[in-house]
Scaffold this active site. Structure first.
Site, PDB file in Angstrom:
ATOM      1  N   ASP A   9       0.811  -1.219   0.000  1.00 42.92           N
ATOM      2  CA  ASP A   9       0.000   0.000   0.000  1.00 42.92           C
ATOM      3  C   ASP A   9       0.844   1.269   0.000  1.00 42.92           C
ATOM      4  O   ASP A   9       0.503   2.265  -0.646  1.00 42.92           O
ATOM      5  CB  ASP A   9      -0.912   0.050   1.236  1.00 42.92           C
ATOM      6  CG  ASP A   9      -2.004  -0.999   1.209  1.00 42.92           C
ATOM      7  OD1 ASP A   9      -2.165  -1.681   0.183  1.00 42.92           O
ATOM      8  OD2 ASP A   9      -2.708  -1.139   2.228  1.00 42.92           O
ATOM      9  N   ARG A  18       1.852  12.499  -5.532  1.00 40.25           N
ATOM     10  CA  ARG A  18       2.152  13.383  -6.663  1.00 40.25           C
ATOM     11  C   ARG A  18       1.140  13.257  -7.789  1.00 40.25           C
ATOM     12  O   ARG A  18       1.202  13.988  -8.779  1.00 40.25           O
ATOM     13  CB  ARG A  18       3.557  13.076  -7.199  1.00 40.25           C
ATOM     14  CG  ARG A  18       4.695  13.419  -6.253  1.00 40.25           C
ATOM     15  CD  ARG A  18       4.854  14.916  -6.068  1.00 40.25           C
ATOM     16  NE  ARG A  18       5.262  15.562  -7.309  1.00 40.25           N
ATOM     17  CZ  ARG A  18       6.541  15.795  -7.633  1.00 40.25           C
ATOM     18  NH1 ARG A  18       7.523  15.428  -6.791  1.00 40.25           N
ATOM     19  NH2 ARG A  18       6.843  16.390  -8.755  1.00 40.25           N
ATOM     20  N   ARG A  45      -9.175   0.655   0.040  1.00 33.39           N
ATOM     21  CA  ARG A  45     -10.016   1.448   0.938  1.00 33.39           C
ATOM     22  C   ARG A  45     -11.178   2.103   0.193  1.00 33.39           C
ATOM     23  O   ARG A  45     -11.113   2.321  -1.013  1.00 33.39           O
ATOM     24  CB  ARG A  45      -9.177   2.536   1.617  1.00 33.39           C
ATOM     25  CG  ARG A  45      -8.285   2.016   2.726  1.00 33.39           C
ATOM     26  CD  ARG A  45      -7.527   3.145   3.406  1.00 33.39           C
ATOM     27  NE  ARG A  45      -6.837   2.687   4.606  1.00 33.39           N
ATOM     28  CZ  ARG A  45      -7.352   2.726   5.827  1.00 33.39           C
ATOM     29  NH1 ARG A  45      -8.579   3.205   6.006  1.00 33.39           N
ATOM     30  NH2 ARG A  45      -6.662   2.301   6.868  1.00 33.39           N
ATOM     31  N   THR A 100      -3.982   4.689   9.642  1.00 38.42           N
ATOM     32  CA  THR A 100      -3.805   3.272   9.380  1.00 38.42           C
ATOM     33  C   THR A 100      -4.880   2.539  10.164  1.00 38.42           C
ATOM     34  O   THR A 100      -5.587   3.148  10.977  1.00 38.42           O
ATOM     35  CB  THR A 100      -2.393   2.792   9.778  1.00 38.42           C
ATOM     36  OG1 THR A 100      -2.226   1.419   9.398  1.00 38.42           O
ATOM     37  CG2 THR A 100      -2.167   2.928  11.268  1.00 38.42           C
ATOM     38  N   HIS A 191       0.511  -5.959  11.940  1.00 39.13           N
ATOM     39  CA  HIS A 191       0.305  -4.556  12.303  1.00 39.13           C
ATOM     40  C   HIS A 191       1.411  -4.083  13.239  1.00 39.13           C
ATOM     41  O   HIS A 191       1.553  -4.572  14.359  1.00 39.13           O
ATOM     42  CB  HIS A 191      -1.046  -4.278  12.944  1.00 39.13           C
ATOM     43  CG  HIS A 191      -1.413  -2.810  12.839  1.00 39.13           C
ATOM     44  ND1 HIS A 191      -1.936  -2.259  11.685  1.00 39.13           N
ATOM     45  CD2 HIS A 191      -1.298  -1.788  13.702  1.00 39.13           C
ATOM     46  CE1 HIS A 191      -2.146  -0.973  11.860  1.00 39.13           C
ATOM     47  NE2 HIS A 191      -1.755  -0.651  13.071  1.00 39.13           N
ATOM     48  N   GLY A 192       2.193  -3.142  12.739  1.00 38.28           N
ATOM     49  CA  GLY A 192       3.254  -2.537  13.532  1.00 38.28           C
ATOM     50  C   GLY A 192       4.507  -3.377  13.677  1.00 38.28           C
ATOM     51  O   GLY A 192       5.439  -2.979  14.371  1.00 38.28           O
ATOM     52  N   GLY A 213       4.063  -4.387   6.197  1.00 32.22           N
ATOM     53  CA  GLY A 213       4.174  -3.432   5.110  1.00 32.22           C
ATOM     54  C   GLY A 213       5.076  -2.259   5.401  1.00 32.22           C
ATOM     55  O   GLY A 213       6.161  -2.122   4.826  1.00 32.22           O
ATOM     56  N   HIS A 214       4.666  -1.406   6.332  1.00 31.11           N
ATOM     57  CA  HIS A 214       5.340  -0.126   6.533  1.00 31.11           C
ATOM     58  C   HIS A 214       6.827  -0.277   6.812  1.00 31.11           C
ATOM     59  O   HIS A 214       7.656   0.422   6.219  1.00 31.11           O
ATOM     60  CB  HIS A 214       4.672   0.639   7.679  1.00 31.11           C
ATOM     61  CG  HIS A 214       5.230   2.008   7.874  1.00 31.11           C
ATOM     62  ND1 HIS A 214       6.242   2.275   8.773  1.00 31.11           N
ATOM     63  CD2 HIS A 214       4.933   3.187   7.274  1.00 31.11           C
ATOM     64  CE1 HIS A 214       6.539   3.565   8.716  1.00 31.11           C
ATOM     65  NE2 HIS A 214       5.766   4.141   7.829  1.00 31.11           N
TER      66      HIS A 214
END
Length: 237
Positions: A9, A18, A45, A100, A191-192, A213-214
């Site tokens: 994502d 952009r 989403r 998030t 998550h996290g 992900g992040h």
């Protein structure tokens, strides 16, 4: 060894900032798979703030590993999923203003609605995971609505600042994973999670997949996407 699903994502988030075409999440998906990831994760989403419908359709065409579609538990999204046919749908809570995903689904409090969506997806041949807190009542509720997997929300564990707090969250995740396994439900987690905190969770054998992900995309800015995925895979071994 537990599997690794990489959420791309954030690649789309950078593109959307952009309004152009770069970086391309499809190119990222190819690199992620070549680096050894076991699956791709995308959250479509309601506001389409990052992943777009066209991204999802093209990812379905090019994915060579598992494609996990995270989405809100509503009928419109279920119909879209039925048209795309991901390998797994993960139902997640969704708030318009959140940065998030914040916490897990209240499956126990929304059983009828959740059951309806899961039945739709099952009738279309799509297995379903529900993103829940590591809470035994939520695990039992997931079993009652015939979820194939639970994804245990690891946010409180990841954000713990004291060892006692981290220990308590680790124990909650452990017990939830054990119960899910006992009930015949597959166990994912996410998550996290990052390169510092994920290793401890690998001592919970019931967890078969980590969706991250992040931290991987953030690491990729420094070392490249291929190296970032390989480093995470090594931690799960």
């Amino acid at each position: 060894m537990a599997r690794l699903g990489v959420n791309i994502d954030h690649v789309a988030t950078l593109r959307q900032a952009r309004g152009g075409t770069e970086p391309d999440p499809l190119a990222a998906a190819v690199l992620v798979e070549l680096a050894g990831a076991d699956g791709l994760v995308v959250h479509l989403r309601e506001d389409r703030r990052h992943i777009q419908d066209k991204d999802l359709q093209l990812l379905r065409e090019i994915a060579r590993t598992k494609l996990d579609l995270e989405m809100a538990a509503d009928e419109a999204m279920a119909k879209l999923a039925l048209s795309v046919k991901p390998d797994l749908v993960t139902l997640v809570p969704e708030k318009r203003q959140e940065l998030t995903t914040e916490g897990g689904l209240d499956v126990a409090g929304q059983r009828d609605r959740m059951q309806s969506i899961i039945t739709m997806l099952h009738d279309g041949g799509i297995p379903v995971s529900v993103f829940i807190e590591p809470d035994l009542n939520q695990v039992k509720a997931a079993h009652k609505i015939s979820a194939d997997f639970v994804e245990l929300h690891t946010g409180r564990y990841a954000n713990a600042t004291r060892s006692k707090e981290a220990d308590a969250e680790f124990e909650a995740i452990t017990q939830a994973a054990k119960l899910a396994y006992k009930l015949g439900i597959g166990v994912n987690a996410g998550h996290g999670l990052n390169y510092r905190n994920v290793k401890r969770l690998t001592h919970i054998p019931e967890i078969v997949e980590y969706n991250i992900g992040h931290s991987i995309i953030a690491r990729a800015v420094l070392v490249g996407l291929t190296q970032a995925v390989k480093e995470m895979k090594a931690l799960l071994s």
